[in-house]
Structures are given as C-alpha cells and as structure tokens.
Design an enzyme around this catalytic site. Structure first.
Site, PDB file in Angstrom:
ATOM      1  N   ARG A  23      -4.690  -2.547   9.848  1.00 24.72           N
ATOM      2  CA  ARG A  23      -4.445  -2.641   8.406  1.00 24.72           C
ATOM      3  C   ARG A  23      -5.658  -3.221   7.690  1.00 24.72           C
ATOM      4  O   ARG A  23      -5.972  -2.830   6.565  1.00 24.72           O
ATOM      5  CB  ARG A  23      -3.199  -3.484   8.136  1.00 24.72           C
ATOM      6  CG  ARG A  23      -1.929  -2.688   8.430  1.00 24.72           C
ATOM      7  CD  ARG A  23      -0.792  -3.576   8.820  1.00 24.72           C
ATOM      8  NE  ARG A  23      -0.238  -4.312   7.708  1.00 24.72           N
ATOM      9  CZ  ARG A  23       0.521  -5.397   7.864  1.00 24.72           C
ATOM     10  NH1 ARG A  23       0.785  -5.864   9.079  1.00 24.72           N
ATOM     11  NH2 ARG A  23       1.017  -6.012   6.822  1.00 24.72           N
TER      12      ARG A  23
ATOM     13  N   ARG B 182       4.709 -14.394   9.978  1.00 24.81           N
ATOM     14  CA  ARG B 182       5.687 -13.652   9.184  1.00 24.81           C
ATOM     15  C   ARG B 182       6.451 -12.662  10.075  1.00 24.81           C
ATOM     16  O   ARG B 182       7.642 -12.444   9.897  1.00 24.81           O
ATOM     17  CB  ARG B 182       4.961 -12.904   8.046  1.00 24.81           C
ATOM     18  CG  ARG B 182       5.895 -12.179   7.092  1.00 24.81           C
ATOM     19  CD  ARG B 182       5.156 -11.624   5.876  1.00 24.81           C
ATOM     20  NE  ARG B 182       4.370 -10.436   6.185  1.00 24.81           N
ATOM     21  CZ  ARG B 182       3.661  -9.748   5.289  1.00 24.81           C
ATOM     22  NH1 ARG B 182       3.582 -10.158   4.035  1.00 24.81           N
ATOM     23  NH2 ARG B 182       2.993  -8.675   5.643  1.00 24.81           N
TER      24      ARG B 182
ATOM     25  N   ARG C 208       9.270  -7.003  10.565  1.00 32.40           N
ATOM     26  CA  ARG C 208       8.330  -5.913  10.272  1.00 32.40           C
ATOM     27  C   ARG C 208       7.519  -5.571  11.505  1.00 32.40           C
ATOM     28  O   ARG C 208       6.780  -6.398  12.030  1.00 32.40           O
ATOM     29  CB  ARG C 208       7.395  -6.333   9.119  1.00 32.40           C
ATOM     30  CG  ARG C 208       8.092  -6.326   7.790  1.00 32.40           C
ATOM     31  CD  ARG C 208       7.173  -6.752   6.673  1.00 32.40           C
ATOM     32  NE  ARG C 208       5.939  -5.969   6.617  1.00 32.40           N
ATOM     33  CZ  ARG C 208       5.078  -6.050   5.610  1.00 32.40           C
ATOM     34  NH1 ARG C 208       5.311  -6.860   4.595  1.00 32.40           N
ATOM     35  NH2 ARG C 208       3.982  -5.320   5.619  1.00 32.40           N
TER      36      ARG C 208
ATOM     37  N   LYS D  48       0.525 -11.977  -1.939  1.00 31.57           N
ATOM     38  CA  LYS D  48       0.912 -11.222  -3.138  1.00 31.57           C
ATOM     39  C   LYS D  48       2.422 -11.336  -3.404  1.00 31.57           C
ATOM     40  O   LYS D  48       2.841 -11.645  -4.508  1.00 31.57           O
ATOM     41  CB  LYS D  48       0.530  -9.731  -2.973  1.00 31.57           C
ATOM     42  CG  LYS D  48      -0.965  -9.514  -2.753  1.00 31.57           C
ATOM     43  CD  LYS D  48      -1.315  -8.037  -2.653  1.00 31.57           C
ATOM     44  CE  LYS D  48      -0.764  -7.331  -1.418  1.00 31.57           C
ATOM     45  NZ  LYS D  48      -1.289  -7.826  -0.129  1.00 31.57           N
TER      46      LYS D  48
ATOM     47  N   ARG E 117      -3.912   1.190  -3.713  1.00 26.65           N
ATOM     48  CA  ARG E 117      -4.626   0.822  -2.492  1.00 26.65           C
ATOM     49  C   ARG E 117      -5.795   1.744  -2.207  1.00 26.65           C
ATOM     50  O   ARG E 117      -6.519   1.543  -1.225  1.00 26.65           O
ATOM     51  CB  ARG E 117      -3.673   0.844  -1.296  1.00 26.65           C
ATOM     52  CG  ARG E 117      -2.911  -0.455  -1.135  1.00 26.65           C
ATOM     53  CD  ARG E 117      -2.477  -0.616   0.311  1.00 26.65           C
ATOM     54  NE  ARG E 117      -2.302  -1.993   0.663  1.00 26.65           N
ATOM     55  CZ  ARG E 117      -1.115  -2.603   0.733  1.00 26.65           C
ATOM     56  NH1 ARG E 117      -0.012  -1.965   0.457  1.00 26.65           N
ATOM     57  NH2 ARG E 117      -1.053  -3.863   1.095  1.00 26.65           N
TER      58      ARG E 117
END
Ligand SMILES: Nc1ncnc2c1ncn2[C@@H]1O[C@H](COP(=O)(O)OP(=O)(O)O)[C@@H](O)[C@H]1O
Ligand SMILES: [Mg+2]
Length: 190
Positions: A146, A128, A134, A14, A89
C-alpha cells in the site's frame, strides 16, 4: 460548500481526525475505504468488484471508485461541505473530482496532509489490524504494498494541489487532539 481533502498515507490518522472534524465543522465525512468495506461486508455488486483489489492492498480502479464517490456525494445535497478521506488517490481521480465539483458549482477548498514516517505508520496499522478485522492491515507485505501504491500513484497529488495553492501539510505525530488543533488552524484560516 467547504470541501476538504484529508490526505495522508494509510494509518496517518485520516479516519481518526475526520471523526472530530466532521462534528466541529458540521461536514459530511466520506471515507471511500469505509464505503468499500461496507459493500464488501454486504456482498453487493460493488463489493464483489472491489474485493480482489482491496484484499491485496491494491487501489480499486479509478472508474469504479469515482462512480461510487459521486453517488455518495449526491446523497448529501444540503451539506455544508464534504470531508474527503481516501479520495482522490490518483491524478485521474483528482481531475474527476474537480470536474464533478465544478459541475455542481463547487470546488476543493483545501487539501490537508497528515505527515508521519512509514515505520511509525506500519506499527499503527499492524496494531489496527488486531482489532479492525481488515485483511490489508494484518500482513506487513500488504501494508508495504500500500505504501508503494501511495508513493507511485498518490504522492504526485501533492504537487497537483500545490500548483493550485491548496496544499497544506500538518505534522501527524502527536496526540489526537494536538493534531485536530493543527488541522483546525488550517481550516480556520481558509
Ligand atoms: N495521533 C495519533 N497517534 C497515535 N495513533 C494514532 C493517531 N491517530 C490515529 N492513530 C491510530 O493509527 C491507526 C490508523 O488511524 P486511521 O485514522 O485509521 O488512519 P487512516 O484513516 O489514515 O488510515 C488507528 O489504529 C489509530 O488508532
Ligand atoms: Mg481510514
């Protein structure tokens, strides 16, 4: 205003696609995750409230998220449209978004989902996590959490938007530019 919801699991691409789409269509990109992370980093009141949820890979409660989102949209009164990334969400967030957009005489034009298998996405997120700093990308258990949150709370949004005739799914596997092309096809045909 042409408001587009970019939809997809964590790691679906995204944020990557939004960088191209916002230039191409002159849209305002609002990533709720990025706004929360900015607040975390600057240790604001909002950041303090969101931290426990985010670090665990849980969703931040609807009320807090919606308030933040509306504040962000209101910062751009003259925009061509918003590219929503990471919001809504939950069904309750989608209803809040519809109510808010209606109140400013606007609406969601389309929800575009980037689709990819979990196994590919977990690999992307761990990758990532090596550079993003993160916490929620560095631990496979948090990543899996998640996806569980997504399956329970976010996946039902697909039928929410399908019932409104606004849901478009796009294959999220391919080169970044191939995927931009697929999403653009949807937007150009709205
Ligand atoms: N088409 C793609 N092919 C391979 N990797 C991708 C692609 N799009 C994004 N990625 C990578 O996947 C990771 C997650 O992308 P990102 O845009 O941050 O996802 P999201 O915002 O949906 O969580 C990033 O590290 C990015 O470089
Ligand atoms: Mg993102």
């Amino acid at each position: 205003m042409t408001n587009i919801v970019l939809f997809g699991k964590p790691g679906a691409g995204k944020g990557t696609q939004a960088e191209f789409l916002k230039e191409k269509y002159k849209l305002t990109h609002i990533s709720t995750g990025d706004v929360f992370r900015f607040n975390l980093k600057n240790d604001t009141e909002l950041g303090k409230q969101a931290r426990v949820f985010m670090d665990a890979g849980d969703l931040v409660p609807d009320e807090l998220t919606t308030k933040m989102l509306i504040d962000e949209v209101n910062k751009h009164p003259d925009t061509n449209g918003i590219l929503f990334d990471g919001y809504p969400r939950t069904i309750s967030q989608a209803e809040a978004l519809d109510a808010f957009l209606t109140s400013i005489g606007s609406k969601v034009a389309a929800t575009i989902a980037l689709e990819a298998d979990d196994e590919i996405l977990v690999k992307r997120l761990l990758e990532r996590g090596k550079t993003s700093g993160r916490i929620d990308d560095q631990d496979e258990e948090k990543i899996r959490n998640r996806y569980q949150e997504y399956n329970e709370k976010t996946a039902p949004l697909m039928s929410y938007y399908e019932e409104q005739g606004k849901f478009y799914a796009v294959n999220g596997i391919g080169t970044i530019s191939e995927i931009t092309e697929r999403v653009s096809n949807v937007i150009d045909n709205l």
